[in-house]
Design a protein around this motif. Structure first.
Motif, PDB file in Angstrom:
ATOM      1  N   ASP A   1     -19.097 -25.988  15.122  1.00 49.73           N
ATOM      2  CA  ASP A   1     -19.575 -26.408  13.690  1.00 49.73           C
ATOM      3  C   ASP A   1     -18.323 -26.468  12.731  1.00 49.73           C
ATOM      4  O   ASP A   1     -17.814 -25.626  12.318  1.00 49.73           O
ATOM      5  N   ALA A   2     -18.255 -27.593  12.604  1.00 47.61           N
ATOM      6  CA  ALA A   2     -17.097 -28.381  11.594  1.00 47.61           C
ATOM      7  C   ALA A   2     -17.218 -27.686  10.264  1.00 47.61           C
ATOM      8  O   ALA A   2     -16.297 -27.231   9.584  1.00 47.61           O
ATOM      9  N   ALA A   3     -18.592 -27.513   9.615  1.00 48.11           N
ATOM     10  CA  ALA A   3     -18.551 -27.087   8.154  1.00 48.11           C
ATOM     11  C   ALA A   3     -18.039 -25.460   8.162  1.00 48.11           C
ATOM     12  O   ALA A   3     -17.203 -25.113   7.347  1.00 48.11           O
ATOM     13  N   HIS A   4     -18.476 -24.912   9.190  1.00 45.81           N
ATOM     14  CA  HIS A   4     -18.304 -23.313   9.246  1.00 45.81           C
ATOM     15  C   HIS A   4     -16.795 -23.069   9.458  1.00 45.81           C
ATOM     16  O   HIS A   4     -16.121 -22.347   8.842  1.00 45.81           O
ATOM     17  N   TYR A   5     -16.207 -23.843  10.266  1.00 44.04           N
ATOM     18  CA  TYR A   5     -14.757 -23.761  10.689  1.00 44.04           C
ATOM     19  C   TYR A   5     -13.783 -24.245   9.534  1.00 44.04           C
ATOM     20  O   TYR A   5     -12.972 -23.426   9.189  1.00 44.04           O
TER      21      TYR A   5
ATOM     22  N   TYR B   1      -9.021 -27.245  15.863  1.00 40.23           N
ATOM     23  CA  TYR B   1      -9.262 -26.105  16.579  1.00 40.23           C
ATOM     24  C   TYR B   1      -8.969 -26.035  17.764  1.00 40.23           C
ATOM     25  O   TYR B   1      -8.325 -24.972  18.394  1.00 40.23           O
ATOM     26  N   VAL B   2      -8.987 -27.108  18.637  1.00 40.17           N
ATOM     27  CA  VAL B   2      -8.659 -27.193  20.165  1.00 40.17           C
ATOM     28  C   VAL B   2      -7.234 -27.082  20.302  1.00 40.17           C
ATOM     29  O   VAL B   2      -6.592 -26.239  20.997  1.00 40.17           O
TER      30      VAL B   2
ATOM     31  N   VAL C   1      -9.597 -18.346  14.548  1.00 37.82           N
ATOM     32  CA  VAL C   1     -10.513 -18.874  13.379  1.00 37.82           C
ATOM     33  C   VAL C   1     -12.042 -19.138  14.105  1.00 37.82           C
ATOM     34  O   VAL C   1     -11.893 -19.745  15.289  1.00 37.82           O
ATOM     35  N   SER C   2     -12.853 -18.578  13.681  1.00 37.43           N
ATOM     36  CA  SER C   2     -14.334 -18.661  14.209  1.00 37.43           C
ATOM     37  C   SER C   2     -14.774 -20.049  14.347  1.00 37.43           C
ATOM     38  O   SER C   2     -14.623 -20.708  13.130  1.00 37.43           O
ATOM     39  N   PRO C   3     -15.156 -20.694  15.340  1.00 32.55           N
ATOM     40  CA  PRO C   3     -15.759 -21.985  15.443  1.00 32.55           C
ATOM     41  C   PRO C   3     -17.178 -22.209  15.087  1.00 32.55           C
ATOM     42  O   PRO C   3     -17.674 -23.366  14.913  1.00 32.55           O
ATOM     43  N   ARG C   4     -17.851 -21.146  14.932  1.00 28.97           N
ATOM     44  CA  ARG C   4     -19.431 -21.400  14.476  1.00 28.97           C
ATOM     45  C   ARG C   4     -19.681 -19.767  14.049  1.00 28.97           C
ATOM     46  O   ARG C   4     -19.223 -18.799  14.323  1.00 28.97           O
ATOM     47  N   PRO C   5     -20.816 -20.151  13.115  1.00 28.86           N
ATOM     48  CA  PRO C   5     -21.286 -18.502  12.513  1.00 28.86           C
ATOM     49  C   PRO C   5     -21.459 -17.493  13.324  1.00 28.86           C
ATOM     50  O   PRO C   5     -21.177 -16.299  13.207  1.00 28.86           O
ATOM     51  N   ASP C   6     -22.168 -17.780  14.393  1.00 24.08           N
ATOM     52  CA  ASP C   6     -22.562 -16.760  15.529  1.00 24.08           C
ATOM     53  C   ASP C   6     -21.583 -16.318  16.681  1.00 24.08           C
ATOM     54  O   ASP C   6     -21.955 -15.930  17.751  1.00 24.08           O
TER      55      ASP C   6
END
Length: 240
Positions: free
Chosen positions: A108-112, A136-137, A145-150
């Motif tokens: 999730d790019a927006a979340h990241y 991220y990778v 850093v979280s890659p998506r909200p869940d």
């Protein structure tokens, strides 16, 4: 040219594979086995391969299985390597490409973007979603850093601290193991099992239900910043 050498039979391949297991590495990365006093080579050859445990630092089980299209749940990757050859671990460029391809549907790019620390958020303010995935990778995962909200990387690592060391990207490990287990469709549901891994729908060495895609990299999302604060997220990965 001469005829190709015959492949070793299964018994020969298993004997050769045993010699490739690095016992000290295996126990250092599996503290539950070290505490139990098991023989590392015997354990890997009996059941460790089926659990997706890494046999040696020169061998990348997830990359090997993903690039060859089979699952470690049904074939011993090290025995397969002995019989078929090929790269035991991809070179850095190939590894980066494999991870980007694997994570793209679930990142999730927006979340990241919103979770990046201030200086990095400013530096990547105009970056495309694909560039954020590459960031991220390449390095973002190291800062958890979280890659998506869940998905909470720090919580994932903490949940496994007593059994297996997580030395690389926890999200790639999570997604790749779910895909490797052949459950890549639908929602990730809690799987039967005990311990902290239930919160991620994990059991039996990261096996899980399917993953629904997040926002795949595309046009640049909205700019944002703010420091990442780890949270332990109950439940399983869901679509975003």
């Amino acid at each position: 040219a001469g005829a190709p050498l015959p492949k070793p039979d299964t018994a020969q391949a298993e004997r050769l594979a045993r010699r490739l297991v690095d016992g000290a590495f295996y126990l250092a990365n599996n503290p539950d086995l070290a505490a139990a006093g098991v023989d590392p080579v015997d354990h890997y050859m009996a059941s460790g391969w089926r659990e997706g445990r890494e046999p040696a630092p020169q061998f990348d089980t997830l990359a090997y299985c993903l690039t060859r299209g089979f699952t470690f749940a049904t074939q011993n990757p090290l025995v397969h390597y002995v019989r078929n050859g090929g790269p035991a671990r991809p070179d850095p460029d190939a590894a980066l490409a494999l991870r980007m391809e694997t994570l793209a549907p679930y990142f999730d790019a927006a979340h990241y973007r919103q979770r990046l620390p201030g200086p990095q958020a400013e530096a990547l303010a105009g970056a495309s979603d694909a560039a954020l995935l590459r960031h991220y990778v390449a390095e973002g995962w190291r800062a958890r850093v979280s890659p998506r909200p869940d998905f909470d990387p720090a919580g994932f690592v903490q949940a496994r601290a007593g059994s297996r060391a997580v030395g690389d990207d926890p999200f790639f490990r999570y997604v790749a193991r779910a895909l490797d287990a052949g459950r890549a469709a639908g929602r990730l549901r809690p799987a039967p099992g005990a311990g902290a891994d239930r919160r991620y729908g994990l059991a039996g060495g990261d096996r899980a239900g399917g993953l629904r895609p997040g926002r795949a990299p595309g046009p640049a999302g909205a700019a944002g910043g703010g420091a990442f604060r780890p949270r332990l997220l109950p439940g399983a990965l869901r679509a975003v």
